[in-house]
Write an enzyme that holds these catalytic residues in place. Sequence first.
Site, short mmCIF file in Angstrom:
data_model
loop_
_atom_site.label_atom_id
_atom_site.label_comp_id
_atom_site.label_asym_id
_atom_site.label_seq_id
_atom_site.Cartn_x
_atom_site.Cartn_y
_atom_site.Cartn_z
N GLU A 169 0.84 -1.22 0.00
CA GLU A 169 0.00 0.00 0.00
C GLU A 169 0.87 1.26 0.00
O GLU A 169 0.64 2.18 0.78
CB GLU A 169 -0.92 0.01 1.22
CG GLU A 169 -2.00 -1.04 1.19
CD GLU A 169 -3.01 -0.88 2.33
OE1 GLU A 169 -2.70 -0.21 3.32
OE2 GLU A 169 -4.11 -1.42 2.19
N GLU A 246 -6.64 -7.61 -0.33
CA GLU A 246 -7.04 -7.67 1.09
C GLU A 246 -8.51 -7.32 1.16
O GLU A 246 -8.89 -6.17 0.94
CB GLU A 246 -6.25 -6.66 1.93
CG GLU A 246 -4.82 -7.04 2.19
CD GLU A 246 -4.11 -6.04 3.11
OE1 GLU A 246 -4.79 -5.38 3.93
OE2 GLU A 246 -2.89 -5.90 2.99
#
Length: 762
Positions: A169, A246
């Site tokens: 991320e 995710e």
Amino acid sequence: MITSCVETKREPHTFSAGDKTFLLDGNPFVIKAAEMHYTRIPAEYWEHRIKMCKALGMNTICIYAFWNIHEQKPGIFDFSGQNDIAEFCRLVQKNDMYIILRPGPYVCSEWEMGGLPWWLLKKDNIQLRTNDSYFLERTRLFMNKLGELLADKQVTRGGNIIMVQVENEYGAFAVDKGYMANIRNAVKDAGFTEIPLFQCDWSSTFQLNGLEDLLWTINFGTGANIDEQFKKLKEVRPNTPLMCSEFWSGWFDHWGRKHETRDAETMVLGIKDMLDRNISFSLYMTHGGTTFGHWGGANSPAYSAMCSSYDYDAPISEAGWATPKYYKLRELLMQYADSSQMIPDVPEAYPLINIPRFEVNQVAPLFQNLPEPKFSENIKPMEKFDQGWGAILYRTSLPKVTEGTTLLIDEVCDWAQIYVDGIFLGCMDRHYGQNTLLLPALREGAQLDILVEAMGRVNFGMAIHDRKGITQKVELLTDNGNQELKNWSVYCFPVDYSFAKSKKYIMENKLDNPAYYRATFKLDKVGDVFLNMETWGKGMVWVNGKNIGRFWRIGPQQTLFMPGCWLKVGQNEIIIFDILGPNKAVVEGLKEPILDDLSAEVSTTHRTEGQNLNLQIEKPIATGVLKQGNGWQEVLFDKAMKGRYFCLLALDAQNGGNEAAIAEFYLLGEDGKPLPRQHWKIIYADSESTCDGNFTADKIYDLQESTYWKTSKEDKYPHQFIIAMQDEVMISGFRILPRVEECCPGMIKHYKAYVKSVPFEF
Ligand code: GLA
């Protein structure tokens, strides 16, 4: 006993990204991955949890590699026992499942410093997660070690690793494709060259650092609007296989905040929606487990440390049980099983035991068990004393102190207790930005003791540069000016069992001081159990030499998961470090965890009883209408205005309902760029829903797009919140992100905005 499984030579396979689908040996393949972490499960239980995931209908296990647990001292690597990541992968392969490897170097994951080693912070100017040469050099060393262990486990070489992630991320941290390219190269140079490499990000950030030669995947949580999440990606890469790398099944818990849950039905519907569209996914977490020891991280702003339980409201509970969420999901995944996929029966849970209440009657008071001090003219953070974790005591003599003098500690990381001549004067909690204490008159030469306990290092955002202890200075503030205190004796209290064990324990009933406590207890059989710490203050627990985690009376976690595999028939030993001291020094073992019991002393909401904001007398800087729809919106005022306090008044909702909700919120500076939110505080919110979850107003600046502020159902519009900043700033507008669900529940329509230099009136 951990039995190492014998390596069987397997046939090589191929795994690649095809046209809108992944391909395993050239055939379309949907990844159904279960995320769980070898570090958060006792090694003895790894295979049980792998089998639980298999029986749920998953075909892959997704893992991070946690750099800082493997390299606790620079250059000394440990991949054995509980850290044997290769053995974990072998067990996954033994059970005919694939591995997605996420080697970081940064992993976030509510893990101390996002997986980065604390000793990187010994370098004063280190810039983590950048092209800082030392950071990259150390990253490469770690990556190469992983490569030595795992590169041969790529499917192409007969192993089971099908994909490897590059960084984590990064778009939520910075924009720097050069850095991403360096990490990609480090991963490749470590030997991961034969399977797809990918980047994971949010739908709002994935383009910022997207490298052309990597796959791009998107992270989002239960309830998110799936069409919307992949919209942009499909536009820019119409033929890429889609994957939610995710999909958040639940969420993590912080000390002092309500326990988090997410609805099972909504989670299952989200997965069904993805499967119907051939979208691959990894369910984060399928089994959260426990963040044992001191390995929990923290979020910021405002600094708030993670609980030890990482139950996550995941389908497989912290102790490895199949929950109702598990069975609901299993029912769905059975319908979507691949033709070759055998879904076995659900393995039985491990047996449970009770432990009758016993007394902890040996005490080693901290102040009577000081280690050898180190001397330092200036105050320095704990890293400078070569200490990574634990508590640290700073001691000096005071000049004569007149009444009304204030002690300033800049900055307390993370919890301080202050004593003069052995008498306790007060504590400071970084979570609340506390850093001053009013002193009584004191004689010259009085002994000042500041005992600081480090909680987890921040694992998300720029604040990962999180040094512990006291980071800047200690001053006395008087009418005649400020005086910096110098000449410190410094005592380090590491988290090692051997250190705790070596204290001089005596039989004592005095309980109100920081101390190590010890007892032995006998068991005639072993099993999993939850140690009830409700009567204790704040600290950590070792059983038979294993650090099983932290406790803090504020909750919401009140019990610690004690795996039966670490207990013994016969005599067991428990050591408890309690910095506050217990109300009663007793422990018992329960068959159920207590994860949702916040102590009454903690207020999580931001309105005192009967408090009403008076906006009648204020003039708004802007009045306007927001648009309906997911994604960020920006509002620019006609002119910028200086102020320290900002209030948003929401007049009604797009859907006409009662509820207001905001996921993230930024104020814009004079240059139109977002202002830093590090020191923001919510000082008022008219309504915050905490009955059905954790929806307080500080969620609007917690950096997480999937968490949000939501008002209570029964409270009608208008709604307001007030942000207090540290200093006055020019404000030229704001950016607002509604909830990520379809139709953006609680999306505000008409609003007024207020900026003031002095506090609002009530
Ligand atoms: C992000 C990170 C994960 C974890 C989750 C929240 O997606 O990538 O490591 O921190 O948020 O649990």
